[in-house]
Design a protein around this motif. Structure first.
Motif, PDB file in Angstrom:
ATOM      1  N   LEU A  86       1.002  -2.046   0.328  1.00 24.71           N
ATOM      2  CA  LEU A  86      -0.168   0.158  -0.004  1.00 24.71           C
ATOM      3  C   LEU A  86       0.992   0.991  -0.292  1.00 24.71           C
ATOM      4  O   LEU A  86       2.142   1.531   0.189  1.00 24.71           O
ATOM      5  N   VAL A  87       0.761   2.894  -0.534  1.00 26.25           N
ATOM      6  CA  VAL A  87       1.027   3.260  -0.881  1.00 26.25           C
ATOM      7  C   VAL A  87       0.816   4.295   0.984  1.00 26.25           C
ATOM      8  O   VAL A  87      -0.076   4.491   1.106  1.00 26.25           O
ATOM      9  N   PRO A  88       1.888   4.852   0.932  1.00 24.27           N
ATOM     10  CA  PRO A  88       2.275   5.083   2.465  1.00 24.27           C
ATOM     11  C   PRO A  88       1.237   6.199   2.802  1.00 24.27           C
ATOM     12  O   PRO A  88       1.473   7.059   1.456  1.00 24.27           O
ATOM     13  N   SER A  92       6.592  12.276   3.361  1.00 23.31           N
ATOM     14  CA  SER A  92       8.053  11.320   3.789  1.00 23.31           C
ATOM     15  C   SER A  92       7.935   9.734   2.834  1.00 23.31           C
ATOM     16  O   SER A  92       8.889   9.843   2.631  1.00 23.31           O
ATOM     17  N   ALA A  93       7.254   9.214   4.228  1.00 25.55           N
ATOM     18  CA  ALA A  93       7.201   7.602   3.759  1.00 25.55           C
ATOM     19  C   ALA A  93       7.133   7.527   2.177  1.00 25.55           C
ATOM     20  O   ALA A  93       7.461   6.288   1.279  1.00 25.55           O
ATOM     21  N   GLU A  94       6.320   8.456   1.763  1.00 20.36           N
ATOM     22  CA  GLU A  94       5.494   8.188   0.209  1.00 20.36           C
ATOM     23  C   GLU A  94       6.879   8.320  -0.704  1.00 20.36           C
ATOM     24  O   GLU A  94       6.991   7.325  -1.469  1.00 20.36           O
ATOM     25  N   ARG A  95       7.504   9.553  -0.490  1.00 24.32           N
ATOM     26  CA  ARG A  95       9.361   9.538  -1.136  1.00 24.32           C
ATOM     27  C   ARG A  95      10.003   8.615  -0.869  1.00 24.32           C
ATOM     28  O   ARG A  95      10.332   7.439  -2.305  1.00 24.32           O
ATOM     29  N   ALA A  96       9.710   7.727  -0.188  1.00 25.13           N
ATOM     30  CA  ALA A  96      10.727   6.101  -0.129  1.00 25.13           C
ATOM     31  C   ALA A  96       9.819   6.033  -0.518  1.00 25.13           C
ATOM     32  O   ALA A  96      10.481   4.645  -1.563  1.00 25.13           O
ATOM     33  N   TYR A  97       9.269   5.357  -1.170  1.00 26.31           N
ATOM     34  CA  TYR A  97       8.365   4.367  -1.701  1.00 26.31           C
ATOM     35  C   TYR A  97       8.528   4.178  -2.759  1.00 26.31           C
ATOM     36  O   TYR A  97       8.403   3.333  -3.819  1.00 26.31           O
TER      37      TYR A  97
END
Length: 114
Positions: A86-88, A92-97
């Protein structure tokens, strides 16, 4: 073209080479001729997509290129996508994803060694 730089850990010097890069932004119509022209120079195919592989267009692009020019690619095609999770929610977590430049560069270096 895209500059790819490799650092030799035993030396302060870096090796550089230019790699053709086709930034296809449309799938219909897919500019297959531009992709094939790039492949004629490199004989390598890497597709980067920001969505997970299970819903990515990367396999479709690879399939269409391989069907059009089956003997042109000399290494297995590589697909760099977001993980199949799932997309965070947090930014910041989405950028790492999403596939980041470092991960893309590592995959490209691996592909060029193949």
């Amino acid at each position: 073209p895209c500059r790819v730089t490799r650092r030799n850990p035993r030396s302060k010097e870096a090796e550089s080479e230019f790699t053709p890069l086709d930034r296809t932004r449309s799938l219909e119509p897919l500019d297959l001729a531009a992709i094939v022209a790039s492949l004629r120079e490199t004989r390598r195919l890497m597709v980067v997509d920001k969505v997970p592989l299970r819903s990515s267009v990367a396999p479709q692009v690879v399939a269409r290129v391989m069907a059009a020019e089956p003997g042109l690619v000399t290494a297995p095609p590589m697909m760099v996508t977001a993980p199949d999770t799932l997309v965070p929610y947090a930014a910041s977590a989405e950028r790492a994803y999403l596939p980041q430049p470092k991960r893309i560069a590592e995959a490209l270096a691996q592909l060029l060694r193949a």
